[in-house]
Design an enzyme around this catalytic site. Structure first.
Site, PDB file in Angstrom:
ATOM      1  N   ASP A   1     -15.524  -3.567  -2.082  1.00 45.14           N
ATOM      2  CA  ASP A   1     -15.187  -3.419  -0.670  1.00 45.14           C
ATOM      3  C   ASP A   1     -16.474  -3.285   0.115  1.00 45.14           C
ATOM      4  O   ASP A   1     -17.290  -2.395  -0.193  1.00 45.14           O
ATOM      5  CB  ASP A   1     -14.293  -2.195  -0.460  1.00 45.14           C
TER       6      ASP A   1
ATOM      7  N   ASP B   1       0.850  -1.184   0.000  1.00 48.22           N
ATOM      8  CA  ASP B   1       0.000   0.000   0.000  1.00 48.22           C
ATOM      9  C   ASP B   1       0.887   1.236   0.000  1.00 48.22           C
ATOM     10  O   ASP B   1       1.819   1.343   0.809  1.00 48.22           O
ATOM     11  CB  ASP B   1      -0.906   0.015   1.230  1.00 48.22           C
TER      12      ASP B   1
END
Length: 242
Positions: free
Chosen positions: A130, A8
């Site tokens: 998500d 990330d």
């Protein structure tokens, strides 16, 4: 089962968030290429990148040099999500050498556009679904829609045959080291024939074994390998991804 180690990116650095909360950030170093090479040395065949700046509407180019370096220096297939919301961005990221892109918010908000992009770039686009309490979250997880995650998956399948995968993340499990939402994954797998990538909460080798028993096509591993709870080499062995 394919294993995708996650990197990330925020401001060009490798970080991890808890439940997508930008205020709960851990910075793991200055150079994400170091981690990319570490995971490659451990046997990783592919990498999953997330542009956290672009995901919430900050500078969409802040991490591109880091992405370019990861792709160039490892030579591994890399997929990336975060802020992929228009065709110009799709073309710019593909030009960096990324193998495929993950589209989240735009897949929900503009499904016709997303289906057209899948057809225009076959084999290059995956949907990032998500979920928070089963509902699709958008805009870097800052907003929660009224659309059930399973309904979105079914709708996307009806619109295009060129969607390569669904990266399914249960936000409540992400970065929490508590295991995946196995029930949610099973329901999603039953609802659609699109290949699934399990994301969020994969913490122990028993979690990996459970996903293998479910015949999950792929899984993303993140915080557990950064914190040393699992060794990536062992994860790859258990998953049979050697």
């Amino acid at each position: 089962m394919e294993i995708w180690p996650a990197i990330d990116l925020r401001h060009g650095k490798p970080v991890r968030l808890r439940q997508g909360d930008y205020e709960q950030q851990t910075v793991f170093g200055e150079d994400p290429v170091v981690f990319a090479k570490r995971w490659q040395a451990a046997g990783a065949k592919r990498l999953h990148l997330v542009d956290l700046d672009a995901a919430r509407g900050d500078d969409p180019t802040a991490n591109r040099e880091a992405v370019k370096s990861i792709v160039a220096e490892t030579g591994l297939p890399c997929q990336m999500g975060g802020g992929v919301r228009d065709e110009a961005t799709i073309e710019a990221l593909i030009a960096l050498g990324l193998s495929r892109l993950v589209v989240g918010s735009a897949a929900l908000k503009r499904p016709d556009w997303f289906a057209n992009m899948c057809d225009a770039h076959p084999g290059k686009l995956a949907a990032g679904i998500d979920a928070r309490d089963g509902m699709v979250a958008t805009d870097g997880w800052l907003e929660t829609s009224s659309t059930p995650a399973i309904d979105l998956a079914k709708d996307l399948r009806q619109r295009t045959e060129n969607l390569v995968a669904i990266i399914y993340t249960d936000i409540a499990r992400d970065g929490m080291m508590r295991g995946p939402n196995f029930d949610g994954l099973a329901q999603m797998a039953e609802a659609t024939d699109i290949p699934l990538v399990a994301s969020g909460g994969v913490t122990t080798l028993d979690d990996v074994r459970a996903l293998v028993r479910m015949e999950m096509p792929a899984a993303i591993v993140g915080r557990s390998i950064y914190d040393g709870v699992m060794k990536l080499e062992e994860v790859l062995d258990v998953a049979g991804d050697r």
